[in-house]
Design a protein around this motif. Structure first.
Motif, PDB file in Angstrom:
ATOM      1  N   LEU A 140       0.811  -1.222   0.000  1.00 30.17           N
ATOM      2  CA  LEU A 140       0.000   0.000   0.000  1.00 30.17           C
ATOM      3  C   LEU A 140       0.840   1.266   0.000  1.00 30.17           C
ATOM      4  N   SER A 142       2.693   3.257  -1.623  1.00 29.74           N
ATOM      5  CA  SER A 142       3.224   3.518  -2.951  1.00 29.74           C
ATOM      6  C   SER A 142       3.966   4.849  -2.967  1.00 29.74           C
ATOM      7  N   GLY A 143       4.653   5.056  -4.069  1.00 26.20           N
ATOM      8  CA  GLY A 143       5.306   6.333  -4.280  1.00 26.20           C
ATOM      9  C   GLY A 143       6.462   6.570  -3.340  1.00 26.20           C
ATOM     10  N   VAL A 145       6.650   7.824  -0.341  1.00 17.95           N
ATOM     11  CA  VAL A 145       6.327   8.138   1.054  1.00 17.95           C
ATOM     12  C   VAL A 145       7.509   7.818   1.962  1.00 17.95           C
TER      13      VAL A 145
ATOM     14  N   VAL B 250      -7.030  -1.176  -4.446  1.00 19.95           N
ATOM     15  CA  VAL B 250      -5.952  -0.843  -3.520  1.00 19.95           C
ATOM     16  C   VAL B 250      -4.839  -0.074  -4.232  1.00 19.95           C
ATOM     17  N   MET B 251      -4.465  -0.574  -5.422  1.00 21.94           N
ATOM     18  CA  MET B 251      -3.388   0.091  -6.165  1.00 21.94           C
ATOM     19  C   MET B 251      -3.770   1.522  -6.543  1.00 21.94           C
ATOM     20  N   SER B 254      -4.138   3.953  -3.328  1.00 21.16           N
ATOM     21  CA  SER B 254      -2.916   4.312  -2.609  1.00 21.16           C
ATOM     22  C   SER B 254      -1.984   5.135  -3.486  1.00 21.16           C
ATOM     23  N   SER B 255      -2.012   4.908  -4.814  1.00 22.45           N
ATOM     24  CA  SER B 255      -1.133   5.734  -5.639  1.00 22.45           C
ATOM     25  C   SER B 255      -1.655   7.161  -5.727  1.00 22.45           C
ATOM     26  N   ALA B 258      -0.306   9.458  -3.094  1.00 17.27           N
ATOM     27  CA  ALA B 258       1.112   9.815  -3.138  1.00 17.27           C
ATOM     28  C   ALA B 258       1.431  10.810  -4.243  1.00 17.27           C
ATOM     29  N   MET B 307      -3.027   6.331   4.332  1.00 17.30           N
ATOM     30  CA  MET B 307      -3.067   5.272   3.308  1.00 17.30           C
ATOM     31  C   MET B 307      -3.621   3.980   3.901  1.00 17.30           C
TER      32      MET B 307
END
Lengths: 297, 322
Positions: A140, A142-143, A145, B250-251, B254-255, B258, B307
């Protein structure tokens, strides 16, 4: 694996075409229209980049701006060749860095993640569920963080300004482990049991039996890992110019401002080609693998 | 030597925890039996610990300190969190924008992934490959998204502006719209770019999910009275690909939490009146510009928690539906 067979079998394809019972012509038209519209939107920036890359200087500054190119030229691409001679560090160094980091990182990712995925998918041992659960939670995040905390850790480990800083964080990706594990669960236990009876060690089973059987999964991992690493700028982790990656070199080329619009489009276009090539080669494997990418409730 | 230390440890354990002793021994034996498995897990989990687990812990711990990378961190208690919530006006903007991204681009991109995967599934093979590439290309494209600077350019040379100004003479815009520098339009432009970028692994998973549905079920469904593609979707396809749908959700969500880098690249940093400011750019500000690592780590911890909570919500909502 079933899907691959299904696609190659002409009989079944014909049947799937005959199955279009629930497809009205009006509906098909609507679907086609929507795809055209959304496809156009998705393709617009890519096409515009291509157009810009082939525009001669005077067309780049036309008013009103034109979407099409009238006198296409390869001057922009030639200009890249000249500009890369003026870089701080020889261009070949940037190219080597990018290729080396992407290839090493991708290879490491595929091998290390799949080596961990095999026991998680097929063997039972204490802690198995917990380990996989932790990885699922990490999926979860991602990116970038964690980028900042990673920077602090790398600074403590003296990894800043080394290739390690670029390669290692991309090696242990949650996504890679997850895809591999899901796909490996489809391998039949009797195959592994037979190998065990033959006296094979676990690592031997993984390398000689499991890996050849999950080729689609690692081909998919290659594209996921490569696309990320190829676009990486190295940003916070690298300050030495001779360790920086291709996108940084291209940013230098583009820093000439608006006058370099054509050149920068050409450069971006060239950068775009390797991932697209890999995607096209691995495309059918990707579909096979992603079918296993499900989260159980 | 090693063997002896181990037996001593186990002996001590047995003395202090007599009830657990029996279980412990069998656990130890089990761990020993699975040595090969653990060896294979080791490289991954060492690196995973180093670059994922420890960073989470570091963010958590440093969030309670003042740390500027040079001096040793000093414990300041909750003061970072207090100033984030009480004194930091820009944090509020960042949260608002982050949630706009999460609540608009997240669901829209998810629906987009789904609809496109569904449509593509009906196409013949070569066209399907081509369309998949078209929709996935932005994820492959690295820095190609910078071309949006020219599409949404601030002056009349920008494609969108020139389109608005020449084709809509009816007074919609006489002035070129400053897409990436006018705070009224920054979010609209960024949302469009983010949507363009957002068809990633989730999209591929959904497309693959559609292909796994057994075609004979469709035939059976047609006999049972399913009339059109929507009924087919609702009654047959959706129940068959729940797992891929959960993964994609989920993908996507959460992306979208960000988002940050595209804002810095396209709108500059800081964007006009923080119009395109997100929690990620806020972290970037405190972490890599002001070197106030404690504060930045507190922000990271908050984002991580958001998240997690959001994903918990999605999974419960999606799972409970059936």
């Amino acid at each position: 694996m079933q899907i691959g067979v299904y696609m190659k079998n002409p009989k079944k394809t014909r049947r799937s075409r005959a199955k279009k019972i629930n497809r009205s012509r009006r509906g098909n038209m609507l679907v086609f229209l929507m795809l055209l519209l959304l496809g156009g939107f998705m393709l617009l920036p890519v096409v515009y980049t291509i157009v810009q890359a082939f525009k001669p200087m005077e067309e780049l500054f036309l008013f009103p701006p034109r979407f099409t190119v009238v006198n296409p030229t390869v001057k922009n691409f030639k200009l890249i060749g000249q500009l890369i001679n003026n870089l701080w560090v020889p261009f070949s160094r940037y190219l080597f860095n990018s290729v080396f980091v992407s290839v090493a990182g991708t290879a490491g990712n595929v091998i290390i993640a799949s080596m961990a995925a095999y026991p998680l998918a097929k063997n039972n041992f204490p802690g198995k569920k917990l380990l996989f659960k932790i990885v699922m939670v990490a999926l979860l995040f991602s990116g970038g963080v964690l980028g900042l905390a990673q920077y602090i850790i790398m600074a403590k480990l003296h990894m800043i300004n080394t290739y390690w800083a670029l390669i290692l964080p991309s090696v242990a990706t949650p996504m890679g482990l997850f895809l591999m594990k899901q796909f490996m669960e489809g391998i039949s236990d009797s195959l592994l049991e037979a190998a065990r009876i033959d006296g094979m060690k676990e690592f031997g089973i993984y390398w000689n039996i499991v890996m050849p059987n999950v080729k689609p999964a690692w081909l998919t991992m290659i594209i996921f890992a490569f696309q990320g690493m190829w676009a990486m700028t190295g940003g916070n982790f690298i300050y030495k110019e001779e360790l920086k990656l291709l996108p940084t070199a291209l940013a230098q080329i583009q820093s000439g401002g608006i006058a370099r619009a054509g050149v920068s489009a050409a450069a971006n276009l060239l950068m775009f080609l390797p991932p697209v090539a890999i995607f096209l080669i691995t495309q059918s494997s990707i579909m096979e693998t992603m079918a296993h990418a499900g989260i159980k409730e | 030597m090693k063997e002896r230390t181990r037996t001593r440890l186990m002996w001590a354990y047995r003395v202090f925890f007599p009830k657990k002793a029996k279980r412990t021994r069998s656990l130890w034996v089990e761990i020993k039996m699975n040595r090969q498995n653990y060896l294979m897990l080791a490289p991954y989990f060492i690196l995973f610990t180093l670059f994922t687990v420890i960073p989470v812990a570091v963010s958590l711990v440093l969030g309670f300190t003042y740390f500027n990378m040079l001096e040793t961190p000093s414990f300041v208690g909750l003061s970072n969190y207090v100033s984030i919530f009480l004194n930091d006006e820009i944090f509020k903007i960042a949260v608002k924008n982050t949630f706009i991204f999460a609540l608009i681009t997240g669901p829209i991109s998810y629906i987009l992934c789904f609809i496109l995967a569904w449509f593509i599934n009906d196409l013949p093979k070569p066209l399907r490959t081509f369309m998949t590439l078209v929709f996935y290309a932005p994820s492959l494209s690295g820095n190609l998204y910078l071309i949006w600077q020219f599409i949404f350019s601030d002056d009349q040379y920008g494609l969108v502006n020139s389109f608005l100004m020449t084709f809509m003479d009816l007074g919609i815009t006489k002035e070129p719209v400053k897409w990436f520098t006018d705070e009224k339009y920054i979010m609209i432009a960024l949302i469009i770019v983010q949507l363009w970028l957002s068809l990633g692994a989730g999209f591929l998973a959904l497309e693959a999910g559609f292909k796994t549905v057994d075609t004979s079920i469709y035939e059976a469904g047609a006999i049972d009275g399913i009339r059109n593609r929507f009924q087919e979707l609702v009654y047959i396809t959706l129940p068959a690909m729940k797992r891929q749908m959960l993964f994609a959700a989920v993908m996507q969500i959460s992306s979208s939490f960000a988002v940050g880098n595209i804002s810095v690249q396209l709108c500059g940093f800081p964007s006009t009146n923080y119009g395109g400011h997100t929690i990620m750019t806020h972290i970037h500000d405190y972490g890599t510009i002001r070197y106030d690592m404690g504060y930045a780590c507190a922000l990271s911890t908050l984002l991580l928690m958001m998240m997690l909570i959001m994903n918990k919500l999605i999974t419960t909502v999606l799972v409970e539906k059936d």
